[in-house]
Design an enzyme around this catalytic site. Structure first.
Site, PDB file in Angstrom:
ATOM      1  N   ALA A 105      -8.336   1.684  -2.291  1.00  0.00           N
ATOM      2  CA  ALA A 105      -8.075   2.152  -1.398  1.00  0.00           C
ATOM      3  C   ALA A 105      -6.816   2.115  -0.430  1.00  0.00           C
ATOM      4  O   ALA A 105      -6.560   2.473   0.680  1.00  0.00           O
ATOM      5  CB  ALA A 105      -8.874   1.659  -0.174  1.00  0.00           C
ATOM      6  N   ASP A 106      -6.465   1.010  -0.696  1.00  0.00           N
ATOM      7  CA  ASP A 106      -5.539   0.459   0.266  1.00  0.00           C
ATOM      8  C   ASP A 106      -3.703   1.568  -0.470  1.00  0.00           C
ATOM      9  O   ASP A 106      -2.714   1.854   0.126  1.00  0.00           O
ATOM     10  CB  ASP A 106      -4.460  -1.060  -0.148  1.00  0.00           C
ATOM     11  CG  ASP A 106      -4.105  -1.031  -1.399  1.00  0.00           C
ATOM     12  OD1 ASP A 106      -5.086  -0.355  -2.438  1.00  0.00           O
ATOM     13  OD2 ASP A 106      -3.848  -2.429  -1.943  1.00  0.00           O
ATOM     14  N   ARG A 107      -3.705   2.101  -1.882  1.00  0.00           N
ATOM     15  CA  ARG A 107      -2.955   2.775  -2.404  1.00  0.00           C
ATOM     16  C   ARG A 107      -2.726   4.136  -1.708  1.00  0.00           C
ATOM     17  O   ARG A 107      -2.831   5.019  -1.391  1.00  0.00           O
ATOM     18  CB  ARG A 107      -2.789   2.248  -3.736  1.00  0.00           C
ATOM     19  CG  ARG A 107      -2.684   1.470  -4.461  1.00  0.00           C
ATOM     20  CD  ARG A 107      -2.605   1.403  -5.375  1.00  0.00           C
ATOM     21  NE  ARG A 107      -1.502   2.058  -6.386  1.00  0.00           N
ATOM     22  CZ  ARG A 107      -1.992   2.476  -7.414  1.00  0.00           C
ATOM     23  NH1 ARG A 107      -3.227   1.012  -8.734  1.00  0.00           N
ATOM     24  NH2 ARG A 107      -0.572   2.097  -8.455  1.00  0.00           N
TER      25      ARG A 107
END
Length: 252
Positions: A105-107
């Site tokens: 999700a961070d990417r």
């Protein structure tokens, strides 16, 4: 008003945002909270209870076991709405990889914000527990690279050997160490920066025009001096906001 949680393996960044503008941002240990009540008490100490009550929650998490905490938190203290970032819920970008659902999700947030603010051709390097390199070409997400983070490598040497010390995560000015600490810093920090430079230079050859190189995450400033690019510390948080806006508009 929105409450944003960027949940990493080691740290969680929490921020309030109004119209995409970040303020009152804090970085806490991910181990600090295991229940919705613990999370509320901790946030109340930072923001005050009335500020965080009754607002929507957006979560970018690489720790799935904590998702239930945010669901309970949103239902008990927020407005009942929690938005978990996922590539499969964002169709403004083509995710040209084998298993889009597996992308962290961070990417996803980094790529969304880069596309929105820097254009269709970007290389995003995020320095967290793991170092990730993400490739956006002609507005299409083409994939990327995952490497061990600086602290992870230093900790591996410390825990996996009998005598090597735990050293500071800091680049060494030079490439020949004169003591154990400098040897470790060169072999972990400097060598990884060199690997990043090598990978980015070769990825750049795939573009017709030079891409924008974006450094984000805790140790971004270390690498910018060697790998050209801009440092954008809040890239992930703004990507979360853009994800929320898209979800909200598509639901209207």
């Amino acid at each position: 008003m929105l409450l944003l949680f960027d949940v990493g393996n080691t740290h969680t960044t929490v921020a309030l945002t109004r119209d995409g503008k970040m303020f009152e941002k804090y970085r806490i240990s991910t181990k600090k909270y295991e229940t919705e009540d613990e999370l509320y008490v901790f946030l109340k100490s930072l923001y005050g209870g009335t500020v965080i009550e009754g607002i929507a929650t957006v979560v970018s998490s690489v720790v799935p076991s904590l998702n239930i905490v945010f669901e309970y938190f949103a239902n008990k203290y927020g407005d009942g709405n929690v938005y978990f970032v996922s590539s499969t819920d964002y169709n403004k970008i083509v995710w040209n990889i084998n298993y889009p659902k597996e992308l962290g999700a961070d990417r996803v947030c980094d790529v969304i914000a880069a596309y929105k603010e820097y254009g269709k051709d970007c290389i995003i390097i995020d320095y967290g527990t793991a170092i990730t390199i993400d490739v956006l070409k002609d507005g299409v997400y083409e994939g990327g690279v995952i490497m061990p983070g600086f602290a992870m490598m230093i900790n591996a040497l410390f825990k996996g050997t009998a005598k090597l010390p735990l050293v500071e995560v800091k680049p060494y000015d030079g490439f020949i160490g004169k003591d154990t600490e400098s040897n470790i810093r060169i072999g972990t920090i400097n060598a990884t920066v060199g690997a990043i430079k090598y990978v980015v230079e070769n990825i750049t050859k795939e573009y017709n025009t030079p891409p924008v190189i974006i450094h984000t995450g805790g140790h971004a400033l270390y690498v910018q001096k060697i790998v050209d690019g801009v440092v954008d510390r809040d890239l992930t948080l703004r990507g979360m906001y853009y994800f929320y806006e898209e979800k909200k508009n598509s639901a209207c």
